[in-house]
Design an enzyme around this catalytic site. Structure first.
Site, PDB file in Angstrom:
ATOM      1  N   LYS A 199      48.097  40.126  44.052  1.00 19.65           N
ATOM      2  CA  LYS A 199      46.747  40.268  45.136  1.00 19.65           C
ATOM      3  C   LYS A 199      47.157  38.833  46.047  1.00 19.65           C
ATOM      4  CE  LYS A 199      44.033  39.669  41.831  1.00 19.65           C
ATOM      5  NZ  LYS A 199      42.655  39.612  41.089  1.00 19.65           N
TER       6      LYS A 199
ATOM      7  N   THR B 212      33.616  35.975  49.618  1.00 17.92           N
ATOM      8  CA  THR B 212      34.515  36.777  48.945  1.00 17.92           C
ATOM      9  C   THR B 212      34.492  36.257  47.360  1.00 17.92           C
ATOM     10  OG1 THR B 212      36.123  34.746  49.290  1.00 17.92           O
ATOM     11  CG2 THR B 212      36.159  36.802  51.000  1.00 17.92           C
TER      12      THR B 212
ATOM     13  N   GLY C 144      34.324  37.175  43.785  1.00 15.92           N
ATOM     14  CA  GLY C 144      34.781  38.345  43.109  1.00 15.92           C
ATOM     15  C   GLY C 144      35.095  39.378  43.556  1.00 15.92           C
ATOM     16  N   THR C 145      35.949  39.191  44.503  1.00 14.75           N
ATOM     17  CA  THR C 145      36.927  40.103  45.170  1.00 14.75           C
ATOM     18  C   THR C 145      37.797  40.630  44.030  1.00 14.75           C
ATOM     19  OG1 THR C 145      38.212  38.339  46.103  1.00 14.75           O
ATOM     20  CG2 THR C 145      36.663  39.357  47.493  1.00 14.75           C
ATOM     21  N   GLY C 146      38.373  39.911  43.106  1.00 20.40           N
ATOM     22  CA  GLY C 146      39.476  40.178  42.660  1.00 20.40           C
ATOM     23  C   GLY C 146      38.886  41.174  41.185  1.00 20.40           C
ATOM     24  N   CYS C 147      37.707  40.806  40.770  1.00 21.70           N
ATOM     25  CA  CYS C 147      36.960  41.435  39.716  1.00 21.70           C
ATOM     26  C   CYS C 147      36.729  42.809  40.313  1.00 21.70           C
ATOM     27  CB  CYS C 147      35.498  41.094  39.380  1.00 21.70           C
ATOM     28  SG  CYS C 147      35.723  39.056  38.956  1.00 21.70           S
TER      29      CYS C 147
HETATM   30  N1  LIG Z   1      39.529  37.663  53.221  1.00 17.92           N
HETATM   31  C1  LIG Z   1      40.033  38.715  52.845  1.00 17.92           C
HETATM   32  N2  LIG Z   1      40.194  40.008  53.648  1.00 17.92           N
HETATM   33  C2  LIG Z   1      40.560  41.106  53.265  1.00 17.92           C
HETATM   34  N3  LIG Z   1      40.844  41.230  52.082  1.00 17.92           N
HETATM   35  C3  LIG Z   1      40.817  40.226  51.148  1.00 17.92           C
HETATM   36  C4  LIG Z   1      40.275  39.031  51.386  1.00 17.92           C
HETATM   37  N4  LIG Z   1      40.195  38.214  50.376  1.00 17.92           N
HETATM   38  C5  LIG Z   1      40.804  39.006  49.548  1.00 17.92           C
HETATM   39  N5  LIG Z   1      40.961  40.099  49.691  1.00 17.92           N
HETATM   40  C6  LIG Z   1      41.610  41.153  49.076  1.00 17.92           C
HETATM   41  O1  LIG Z   1      40.888  41.205  47.809  1.00 17.92           O
HETATM   42  C7  LIG Z   1      41.435  41.830  46.708  1.00 17.92           C
HETATM   43  C8  LIG Z   1      41.305  40.460  45.614  1.00 17.92           C
HETATM   44  O2  LIG Z   1      42.324  39.428  46.103  1.00 17.92           O
HETATM   45  P1  LIG Z   1      42.195  38.039  45.666  1.00 17.92           P
HETATM   46  O3  LIG Z   1      43.557  37.345  45.928  1.00 17.92           O
HETATM   47  O4  LIG Z   1      40.999  37.412  46.467  1.00 17.92           O
HETATM   48  O5  LIG Z   1      41.574  37.984  44.191  1.00 17.92           O
HETATM   49  P2  LIG Z   1      41.125  36.847  43.320  1.00 17.92           P
HETATM   50  O6  LIG Z   1      41.313  35.528  43.668  1.00 17.92           O
HETATM   51  O7  LIG Z   1      41.116  37.222  41.747  1.00 17.92           O
HETATM   52  O8  LIG Z   1      39.433  36.907  43.469  1.00 17.92           O
HETATM   53  P3  LIG Z   1      38.147  36.409  42.749  1.00 17.92           P
HETATM   54  O9  LIG Z   1      38.604  35.233  41.684  1.00 17.92           O
HETATM   55  O10 LIG Z   1      37.133  35.792  43.797  1.00 17.92           O
HETATM   56  O11 LIG Z   1      37.626  37.335  41.824  1.00 17.92           O
HETATM   57  C9  LIG Z   1      42.793  42.172  47.104  1.00 17.92           C
HETATM   58  O12 LIG Z   1      42.745  43.341  47.402  1.00 17.92           O
HETATM   59  C10 LIG Z   1      42.779  41.007  48.526  1.00 17.92           C
HETATM   60  O13 LIG Z   1      43.750  41.688  49.504  1.00 17.92           O
HETATM   61  C1  LIG Z   2      32.189  35.564  35.039  1.00 17.23           C
HETATM   62  C2  LIG Z   2      33.321  35.256  35.953  1.00 17.23           C
HETATM   63  N1  LIG Z   2      34.510  36.162  35.995  1.00 17.23           N
HETATM   64  C3  LIG Z   2      35.386  36.198  36.951  1.00 17.23           C
HETATM   65  C4  LIG Z   2      35.232  35.150  38.076  1.00 17.23           C
HETATM   66  C5  LIG Z   2      36.366  35.192  39.122  1.00 17.23           C
HETATM   67  O1  LIG Z   2      35.907  35.757  40.180  1.00 17.23           O
HETATM   68  C6  LIG Z   2      33.960  34.473  38.022  1.00 17.23           C
HETATM   69  N2  LIG Z   2      33.770  33.608  39.184  1.00 17.23           N
HETATM   70  N3  LIG Z   2      33.337  34.473  37.254  1.00 17.23           N
END
Ligand SMILES: Nc1ncnc2c1ncn2[C@@H]1O[C@H](COP(=O)(O)OP(=O)(O)OP(=O)(O)O)[C@@H](O)[C@H]1O
Ligand SMILES: Cc1ncc(CO)c(N)n1
Length: 277
Positions: free
Chosen positions: A176, A210, A212-215
């Site tokens: 991602k 942003t 929780g975007t990954g979750c």
């Molecule tokens: N500022 C942004 N604008 C548009 N898309 C974004 C942005 N930040 C993240 N994304 C998208 O969100 C999704 C999650 O990516 P990210 O790399 O942020 O995951 P993450 O670090 O595991 O997130 P988190 O740890 O906050 O749950 C991907 O599809 C990414 O392209």
């Molecule tokens: C509980 C939990 N799971 C995943 C993440 C990653 O976004 C977070 N900040 N907290």
């Protein structure tokens, strides 16, 4: 709704409601699947940071998995924060024991505020026990660097890292792009062990909201797979879902706020996600 698909999230609780189990359940609900959950840890968290982690013991995880595995028909599942090697081993054992398919592993390591959500010594357990069961593993860039042992600074090094990650036995990987350096767009890169690739690009939204975007992305992918959609179509929907959720922030909290899980249906998508060759 008699045949609603049932899904499972094995993850940590975020008291602030933007990430973890709470983000997963909101996303599952929005995308029309029935959500069950196995809680691995309780975190004390808000938009300003994390102040406590209380992991479940092995038995608590095993009993929750058994409760799900002996009653529900799970069409897809995701893992999120697993925190330690004991919990990772229990999760892997449950997935095998109950024969669950469509396994999305989000290898959560560090929260956006910098707190560690996976003990250092648990990385080996993740790589040796769980990734081999994964249909898709969805690291962000720093996580992909840890899993591959390589630095990612361009599309060539990203492809190399993706290939190394597949050597763990995972069927496919999505690296991602939220942590990428381009200020105009974010790019998510998919590689399947059969050689298929997909690069999804969308405008980068300049916001602090942003958390929780990954979750949310991996939960959307899980829901779409559960409904029987093909993998690449599911990835595309997941990217559209997270783009909408970031584009319409709720402006909650004084720090890294949550995304808007209702936005995909409330506001629709603006055709912003492009496939790049
Ligand atoms: N500022 C942004 N604008 C548009 N898309 C974004 C942005 N930040 C993240 N994304 C998208 O969100 C999704 C999650 O990516 P990210 O790399 O942020 O995951 P993450 O670090 O595991 O997130 P988190 O740890 O906050 O749950 C991907 O599809 C990414 O392209
Ligand atoms: C509980 C939990 N799971 C995943 C993440 C990653 O976004 C977070 N900040 N907290």
């Amino acid at each position: 709704m008699g045949n609603i698909k049932q899904v499972l999230t094995i993850a940590g609780s975020d008291s602030g409601g933007g990430a973890g189990i709470q983000a997963d359940i909101k996303t599952f609900q929005e995308l029309g699947v029935y959500s069950t959950s196995v809680i691995t840890a309780v975190t004390a968290q808000n938009t300003l940071g994390l102040t406590g982690i209380y992991p479940m013991d092995r038995t608590a995880v095993e009993k929750q998995l058994k409760a799900i595995g002996t009653d529900f028909q799970i069409s897809a599942l995701k893992t999120g924060m697993l925190f330690n090697a004991d919990i990772i081993e229990e999760a892997a054992r449950g997935i095998k024991k109950y024969g669950w398919q469509n396994v999305i592993v989000d290898p959560v390591m560090i929260a956006k505020g910098g707190a560690s959500l996976l003990q250092q010594e648990a990385v080996d357990a993740l790589m040796n026990c769980l990734l081999r069961l994964a249909t898709v593993v969805t690291p962000n860039i720093p996580e992909a660097e840890v899993l591959s042992g390589l630095e990612i600074h361009d599309s060539v090094s990203r492809l190399r890292a993706a290939k190394w990650i597949l050597a763990t036995g995972a069927e496919a990987v999505v690296i991602k792009g939220g942590h990428g350096t381009d200020t105009n767009f974010t790019e998510d890169f998919y590689l399947h062990r059969n050689g298929d690739t997909l690069t999804m690009r969308s405008p980068r939204i300049h916001t602090n909201h942003t958390h929780g975007t990954g979750c949310t992305f991996s939960a959307a992918l899980t829901a779409e797979l559960a409904k029987g959609n093909p993998l690449q179509k599911s990835l595309y929907t997941a990217k559209q879902f997270i783009q909408a959720a970031i584009s319409h922030p709720l402006n909650i909290g004084a720090g890294h706020g949550p995304t808007n899980h209702a936005a995909y249906h409330k506001f629709g998508t603006k055709e912003e996600v492009q496939l790049v060759q």
